[in-house]
Design a protein around this motif. Structure first.
Motif, mmCIF file in Angstrom:
data_model
loop_
_atom_site.group_PDB
_atom_site.id
_atom_site.type_symbol
_atom_site.label_atom_id
_atom_site.label_comp_id
_atom_site.label_asym_id
_atom_site.label_seq_id
_atom_site.Cartn_x
_atom_site.Cartn_y
_atom_site.Cartn_z
ATOM 1 N N ASP A 105 29.521 -6.965 41.534
ATOM 2 C CA ASP A 105 30.571 -6.063 41.044
ATOM 3 C C ASP A 105 31.570 -6.777 40.140
ATOM 4 O OD1 ASP A 105 29.446 -3.878 42.240
ATOM 5 O OD2 ASP A 105 30.753 -3.889 43.989
ATOM 6 N N HIS A 344 39.072 -5.288 47.793
ATOM 7 C CA HIS A 344 37.681 -5.007 47.431
ATOM 8 C C HIS A 344 36.700 -5.767 48.308
ATOM 9 C CE1 HIS A 344 38.833 -8.703 45.512
ATOM 10 N NE2 HIS A 344 37.577 -8.995 45.260
ATOM 11 N N ARG A 444 26.739 4.162 48.801
ATOM 12 C CA ARG A 444 26.852 3.046 47.864
ATOM 13 C C ARG A 444 26.205 1.779 48.446
ATOM 14 N NH1 ARG A 444 28.930 1.764 43.127
ATOM 15 N NH2 ARG A 444 30.008 -0.230 42.832
ATOM 16 N N THR A 448 23.315 -0.346 46.481
ATOM 17 C CA THR A 448 23.525 -1.734 46.053
ATOM 18 C C THR A 448 22.884 -2.751 46.981
ATOM 19 O OG1 THR A 448 25.593 -2.022 47.305
ATOM 20 C CG2 THR A 448 25.753 -1.071 45.080
ATOM 21 N N HIS A 450 24.485 -4.078 49.426
ATOM 22 C CA HIS A 450 25.541 -5.006 49.827
ATOM 23 C C HIS A 450 26.561 -4.289 50.715
ATOM 24 C CE1 HIS A 450 24.005 -8.022 47.111
ATOM 25 N NE2 HIS A 450 24.097 -7.186 46.088
ATOM 26 N N SER A 453 30.024 -2.919 49.516
ATOM 27 C CA SER A 453 30.088 -1.667 48.757
ATOM 28 C C SER A 453 30.656 -0.523 49.580
ATOM 29 C CB SER A 453 28.691 -1.291 48.250
ATOM 30 O OG SER A 453 28.215 -2.268 47.351
ATOM 31 N N ARG A 456 33.997 0.194 48.202
ATOM 32 C CA ARG A 456 34.100 0.138 46.736
ATOM 33 C C ARG A 456 33.639 1.461 46.128
ATOM 34 N NH1 ARG A 456 31.742 -6.032 45.514
ATOM 35 N NH2 ARG A 456 33.344 -7.144 46.717
#
Length: 579
Positions: A105, A344, A444, A448, A450, A453, A456
């Protein structure tokens, strides 16, 4: 020239360069640094220990595209959102890496000199900088394996042929401390044979080699560019890992601190209003060293605050939070803390080392997993996975307690967390998804792969506008509560980031402290019920000066009786002031 008493800027730079580059001519390197920054050796020194902030400073952390509108550059959408909702209550916008990137990101930068065209351009950054102070990320430890530098490294051509840190393939790296479980070294074929590049975070994020002076010069030019484009606050990402020495932990090395001192010297002479923030997600006592002697970071992240505050609010016991606060040194003038509860990234667990027991950390993890959290791991010294951070949106994390699970106090608990953060010594930083109470984004994660996320989410601007205007949503309730909190805070001299702070002792369920303005005119007693039960407080337990008039800034209630018995509802907070 004496290291203890250098005179000119060139001599002062040489003092920092000599231990970093003992085989180089420090005077020649100092001149090269000045040229890279386009600085005169006679540049005016900044006033030492100047506070470049006030009680009016509040930071918002956001990605450039956390809010999107079709057919509009996300940086323009972000500017409109901040202008409409936040311009009267925040001062600084931390836009997370807005450069072309290949992963993580934005934190795997391909080109440090260009704005990601999917977000906008430098004109958009400069437009934002006219309304807010802009914090930009200096991703200094590593760059993308898809960058021009790394392409050149693969071909053994400059610039880049010697820009990356390499180690022997059979090197003993058992002492290395890092926050990931992936292999540390990555094999790369080059015309000069196979090389093993160092990857602290991922194989797409290759660590730069600051032992090469050319890497230093390149980053000085990058910093100069950012200053020219209106960036004044520099977040040095993952800077604790920037210098490596085999046979050590390769974190927090003396050379790292020397490098920060060098860069600060250059930055503050180029732009006296510039601010350096070090991002060092490490145990608290190590984190504090990045203040140096008020000559390294202007601000350090208060990384212990998020896990300790979460632990406090899900257990209803502030003992650990209070003990930690009492051990925190007041920051020297010219330095202060950056306080945050969410960002984040996830909720880091390394900063709890020495502050919470393993059982307490496990309880916090299991509780938040019940609320939908994921857990990311790192590799410990024995090569075993160990929880590194908890990934969850703050709104979901504060939906209940360890003992009783989800309850009806989510909004009150959420606001209490931010009231504590906003009133502590330092500058508060609000994650955009906390300002609007975004929930866990599991879709998300699936997209992704991850865990980070989860917190995020990317909002459609029109859907967000509808949610914020709908009085029946928690999004509407939270952003209006946050705006009022910040509008009150920014008018209080006792909430200056360097105003005096003393911890109060009002039991396990009331977390309280006293703030006093630097001119000693205003006192604020910040009192927070951090439990799901009502709590009593006798005002006689506070030092309310009898000649002053005392008012709760939150409820606007006046208190004439200084021995009155008060009852605070679950998660209620008061800011008692004499002005």
């Amino acid at each position: 020239m004496s290291r203890d008493n250098p005179t000119s800027l060139e001599q002062r730079l040489s003092v920092h360069l000599q231990p970093l580059y003992p085989d180089e001519d420090p005077a020649r390197m100092a001149q090269a640094c000045l040229e890279a920054m386009e600085l005169s050796p006679s540049a005016t020194p900044v006033k030492p220990h100047a506070n470049l902030w006030s009680e009016r400073d509040t930071v918002v952390i956001t990605y450039g595209d956390s809010i999107r509108r079709e057919a509009e550059a996300p940086l323009q959408t972000l500017r409109q959102f901040c202008h409409d909702h936040l311009s009267d209550c925040i001062s600084t916008l931390h836009i997370l890496p807005f450069f072309p990137y290949s992963s993580d990101d934005g934190f795997s930068v391909m080109d440090y000199t260009t704005v990601n065209p999917a977000l906008g351009n430098w004109d958009d950054i400069e437009t934002l900088s006219a309304e807010f102070k802009i914090m930009g990320d200096l991703v200094i430890n590593h760059c993308s394996s898809r960058s021009l530098w790394f392409d050149n490294f693969r071909q053994s051509i400059d610039p880049g042929a010697s820009f990356f840190y390499c180690a022997p393939g059979d090197a003993d790296t058992s002492m290395v401390v890092r926050p990931r479980t992936s292999p540390l070294l990555r094999e790369v074929e080059t015309p000069d044979g196979v090389k093993h590049v160092w990857c602290t975070f991922s194989h797409d994020q290759v660590d730069l080699n600051f032992e090469n002076p050319d890497v230093l010069y390149e980053f000085i030019k990058i910093i100069r560019l950012y200053l020219e484009k209106g960036i004044r606050w520099f977040r040095m990402d993952a800077v604790a890992f920037v210098w490596k020495k085999l046979g050590t932990a390769c974190i927090n090395l003396p050379e790292t601190h020397e490098l920060i001192r060098l860069l600060r010297l250059l930055i503050e002479h180029k732009a006296p209003d510039a601010v350096i923030i070090t991002e060092t997600n490490i145990p608290n006592h190590e984190n504090l060293t990045y203040f140096g002697n008020a000559n390294e970071a202007h601000l350090i992240y208060n990384f212990s605050l998020p896990p300790l505050l979460l632990n406090t609010l899900i257990t209803g016991n502030c003992t650990h939070l209070k003990s930690w606060l009492m051990t925190m040194p007041p920051a020297q003038f010219g330095t202060t803390y950056l306080n945050f509860v969410a960002s984040h990234d996830g909720i880091g667990l390394r900063p709890t080392e020495g502050l919470l027991s393993e059982w307490e950390v496990d309880t916090m993890i299991s509780t938040l997993q019940r609320f939908g959290a994921k857990v990311s791991c790192r590799t410990n010294a024995q090569g075993e996975p160990k929880p590194y951070e908890i990934n969850i949106s703050l709104w979901n994390a504060l939906q209940g307690t360890a003992q009783h699970g989800p309850d009806t106090w989510q909004y009150a608990r959420f606001m209490c967390a931010h009231a504590i953060m906003a009133s502590l010594e330092g500058i508060p930083a609000f994650y955009i998804h906390s300002l609007i109470a975004t929930e866990n984004d599991y879709e998300r994660i699936e997209n992704t792969g991850h865990f980070r996320s989860i917190n995020r989410h990317i909002w459609d601007a029109d859907a967000l506008s509808d949610a914020l205007q709908d009085t029946g949503t928690h999004h509407h309730k939270v952003i209006n509560g946050m705006r009022r909190l910040l509008e009150i805070r920014c008018k209080q001299p006792a909430f200056h980031p360097n105003a005096t702070q003393f911890t109060l002792h009002l039991g396990e369920s009331l977390f309280a402290f006293w703030r006093q303005s630097t001119d000693r005119r205003q006192s604020i007693f910040a009192i927070h019920n951090i439990s799901d039960q009502p709590q009593s407080l006798n005002l006689s337990e506070l030092n309310l000066v009898s000649t002053d008039q005392w008012t709760d800034l939150i409820s606007e209630q006046h208190f004439e009786d200084r021995v009155a018995q008060l009852e605070l509802a679950p998660y209620q907070y008061m800011w008692l002031t004499n002005l």
